[in-house]
Design an enzyme around this catalytic site. Structure first.
Site, PDB file in Angstrom:
ATOM      1  N   MET A 148     112.358 -52.180  95.308  1.00  0.00           N
ATOM      2  CA  MET A 148     113.787 -52.067  95.607  1.00  0.00           C
ATOM      3  C   MET A 148     114.218 -50.605  95.569  1.00  0.00           C
ATOM      4  O   MET A 148     115.414 -50.304  95.512  1.00  0.00           O
ATOM      5  CB  MET A 148     114.610 -52.886  94.609  1.00  0.00           C
ATOM      6  CG  MET A 148     114.293 -54.380  94.701  1.00  0.00           C
ATOM      7  SD  MET A 148     115.620 -55.427  94.097  1.00  0.00           S
ATOM      8  CE  MET A 148     115.732 -54.873  92.406  1.00  0.00           C
ATOM      9  N   GLY A 149     113.253 -49.688  95.581  1.00  0.00           N
ATOM     10  CA  GLY A 149     113.580 -48.268  95.624  1.00  0.00           C
ATOM     11  C   GLY A 149     113.955 -47.715  94.257  1.00  0.00           C
ATOM     12  O   GLY A 149     113.670 -48.331  93.235  1.00  0.00           O
TER      13      GLY A 149
ATOM     14  N   GLY B   4     106.049 -45.817  87.654  1.00  0.00           N
ATOM     15  CA  GLY B   4     105.473 -47.166  87.714  1.00  0.00           C
ATOM     16  C   GLY B   4     105.242 -47.585  89.161  1.00  0.00           C
ATOM     17  O   GLY B   4     104.171 -48.067  89.530  1.00  0.00           O
ATOM     18  N   HIS B   5     106.253 -47.354  90.002  1.00  0.00           N
ATOM     19  CA  HIS B   5     106.110 -47.681  91.426  1.00  0.00           C
ATOM     20  C   HIS B   5     104.995 -46.830  92.068  1.00  0.00           C
ATOM     21  O   HIS B   5     104.193 -47.330  92.868  1.00  0.00           O
ATOM     22  CB  HIS B   5     107.408 -47.394  92.180  1.00  0.00           C
ATOM     23  CG  HIS B   5     108.593 -48.216  91.753  1.00  0.00           C
ATOM     24  ND1 HIS B   5     109.678 -47.669  91.107  1.00  0.00           N
ATOM     25  CD2 HIS B   5     108.873 -49.525  91.889  1.00  0.00           C
ATOM     26  CE1 HIS B   5     110.583 -48.617  90.880  1.00  0.00           C
ATOM     27  NE2 HIS B   5     110.117 -49.757  91.329  1.00  0.00           N
TER      28      HIS B   5
HETATM   29  P1  AMP Z   1     111.376 -53.153  91.605  1.00  0.00           P
HETATM   30  O1  AMP Z   1     111.662 -51.973  92.455  1.00  0.00           O
HETATM   31  O2  AMP Z   1     111.972 -53.077  90.253  1.00  0.00           O
HETATM   32  O3  AMP Z   1     111.655 -54.456  92.315  1.00  0.00           O
HETATM   33  O4  AMP Z   1     109.817 -53.143  91.352  1.00  0.00           O
HETATM   34  C1  AMP Z   1     108.908 -53.088  92.416  1.00  0.00           C
HETATM   35  C2  AMP Z   1     107.521 -53.305  91.903  1.00  0.00           C
HETATM   36  O5  AMP Z   1     107.211 -52.308  90.937  1.00  0.00           O
HETATM   37  C3  AMP Z   1     107.342 -54.665  91.194  1.00  0.00           C
HETATM   38  O6  AMP Z   1     106.077 -55.192  91.547  1.00  0.00           O
HETATM   39  C4  AMP Z   1     107.403 -54.280  89.754  1.00  0.00           C
HETATM   40  O7  AMP Z   1     106.694 -55.177  88.914  1.00  0.00           O
HETATM   41  C5  AMP Z   1     106.725 -52.925  89.774  1.00  0.00           C
HETATM   42  N1  AMP Z   1     107.092 -52.141  88.596  1.00  0.00           N
HETATM   43  C6  AMP Z   1     108.341 -51.802  88.188  1.00  0.00           C
HETATM   44  N2  AMP Z   1     108.295 -51.110  87.034  1.00  0.00           N
HETATM   45  C7  AMP Z   1     106.982 -51.009  86.702  1.00  0.00           C
HETATM   46  C8  AMP Z   1     106.269 -50.423  85.607  1.00  0.00           C
HETATM   47  N3  AMP Z   1     106.895 -49.794  84.606  1.00  0.00           N
HETATM   48  N4  AMP Z   1     104.923 -50.524  85.593  1.00  0.00           N
HETATM   49  C9  AMP Z   1     104.263 -51.161  86.587  1.00  0.00           C
HETATM   50  N5  AMP Z   1     104.872 -51.732  87.654  1.00  0.00           N
HETATM   51  C10 AMP Z   1     106.215 -51.662  87.700  1.00  0.00           C
END
Ligand code: AMP
Length: 299
Positions: free
Chosen positions: A38-39, A44-45
Site C-alpha cells: 500500500m506504499g 520491511g517492504h
Molecule cells: P502494506 O503496505 O502494509 O500492505 O504491506 C505490504 C507488504 O509488506 C505485506 O506483505 C506486509 O506483510 C509486508 N510488510 C509490512 N511490514 C513488514 C515488516 N516489518 N517486515 C516484513 N514485511 C512487512
C-alpha cells in the site's frame, strides 16, 4: 528507476515480452515476481523486493491503498501516500515496474459485488475486529494476481493471517504462483516496521517495542514449562496484563498452531507432538494499531 504504470492494459503490454520468452524458450525463462504493497515504503517492504529479486528476473511492485480492505472509521483517508519517495526507494533495490493504479482502474464497480474468500480464517483474529477486511484483501490480491500473472509473489510474515489466507487462496483457486513469506523486519529496538508506526507519539514510540519483548518472553515460557491447560491460560493472562500495563489496549492476544488452527484443549500435546505454534497480537497504542507475532518452534 522503475517504470510506473497506472493502467492495467499498459502494464500487461509491458510484461508480455517476458512471458513470450518464457513460452518460446524454456532455457531463458523470465520469471516475474509481484510484491503487493500500500506504499509509504520502509525497509520491511524493500526487503520483500530484495527477496523477490532472488526468485525472479523481473520484479513488479504494486502500490495501491485499497479502499475495500478499510472499514468505516478506519484510516483510509489519512493513510500516508508517498509515491515519489516510494519509487526512489524502489530504485535502490532494483524493482523493475511499479503498478500504481487509481481506484477506478481497479474497481469499475465499488464495492465490488464479488467475493473470493470464505471461512473462519477470515473472521478470526484481525477479521473479528475488522469485519470485511480480508474480503477486501482477497479481492485486491486476486485482481493483482490476474493482472500481473506472476510466477512468484512475496508477502511479509508480519501480517501472518494475511499470508495464511493468501496461501489458502492460491491453493483453492489453483493459482500457479509460488507464495514466499518474508521474515519480519524490525527496528533496532525490536518494533516491527510498519507504515502506521508514524502515528505514534515520541513517548508511544518508546513504549512500542514492549509488544515484541512480551511476545518473546511468552514464547520462552511456552518452550520451558510443562504445559497444563491451566498453566497455559495463566501465562496468556499474565502476558495480556503486562502488555496492558505497558500502556496498550489489546485487540487480541492468541496462541494458534502455525496453520492458525485452535490450539487443542489439552495444550500439553503440542509440545509432545512438536506442533509449531504462533503467538499473534494486535494492540492499540494511541492512534496506532500495532500487529506482531512470534513463532514458537518446539523441534
Ligand atoms: P502494506 O503496505 O502494509 O500492505 O504491506 C505490504 C507488504 O509488506 C505485506 O506483505 C506486509 O506483510 C509486508 N510488510 C509490512 N511490514 C513488514 C515488516 N516489518 N517486515 C516484513 N514485511 C512487512
Amino acid at each position: 528507476m522503475p517504470i510506473i504504470y497506472q493502467q492495467i492494459s499498459a502494464l500487461r503490454t509491458a510484461l508480455q515480452p517476458y512471458r513470450g520468452q518464457r513460452n518460446d524458450n524454456q532455457n531463458s525463462q523470465q520469471r516475474i515476481a509481484l510484491v503487493p504493497t500500500m506504499g509509504n515504503l520502509h525497509d520491511g517492504h524493500l526487503e520483500l523486493v530484495s527477496i523477490a529479486k532472488q526468485h525472479a528476473d523481473i520484479v513488479v511492485v504494486s502500490i495501491f491503498v485499497n479502499p475495500t480492505q478499510f472499514g468505516v472509521g478506519e484510516d483510509f483517508d489519512s493513510y500516508p501516500r508517498t509515491l515519489d519517495e516510494d519509487v526512489a526507494k524502489l530504485a535502490t533495490v532494483g524493482a523493475d515496474y511499479v503498478f500504481a493504479p487509481i481506484i477506478d482502474e481497479m474497481y469499475p464497480v465499488l464495492p465490488p459485488p464479488t467475493a473470493v474468500l470464505a471461512g473462519e480464517i477470515t473472521t478470526q483474529l484481525c477479521g473479528r475486529s475488522r469485519p470485511g477486511h480480508f474480503d477486501g484483501v482477497g479481492i485486491v490480491v486476486s485482481k493483482l494476481f490476474n493482472i500481473v500473472q506472476p510466477d512468484v509473489a512475496v508477502f511479509g510474515q508480519k501480517d501472518y493471517q494475511q499470508l495464511a489466507i493468501i496461501k489458502q487462496l492460491v491453493r483453492d483457486l489453483s493459482y500457479s504462483i509460488e507464495i514466499i513469506g518474508a521474515p519480519i523486519v524490525r527496528a533496532a529496538d525490536g518494533l516491527a516496521l510498519s507504515s502506521r508506526n508514524q502515528y505514534l507519539s515520541v513517548t508511544e514510540r518508546q513504549i512500542a517495542p514492549a509488544l515484541h519483548q512480551e511476545l518473546q518472553y511468552l514464547a520462552k515460557q511456552l518452550l520451558n514449562i510443562e504445559h497444563s491447560q491451566q498453566e497455559f491460560a495463566a501465562l496468556l493472562a499474565e502476558t495480556l496484563a503486562r502488555i496492558t500495563d505497558a500502556g496498550f489496549t489489546i485487540d487480541y492476544l492468541e496462541v494458534k498452531t502455525d496453520q492458525l488452527d485452535s490450539v487443542p484443549n489439552n495444550a500439553a500435546i503440542f509440545n509432545a507432538e512438536n506442533q509449531d505454534l504462533v503467538i499473534l497480537v494486535a494492540a492499540w497504542l494511541g492512534r496506532a494499531r500495532l500487529l506482531d507475532n512470534q513463532l514458537v518452534t518446539f523441534k
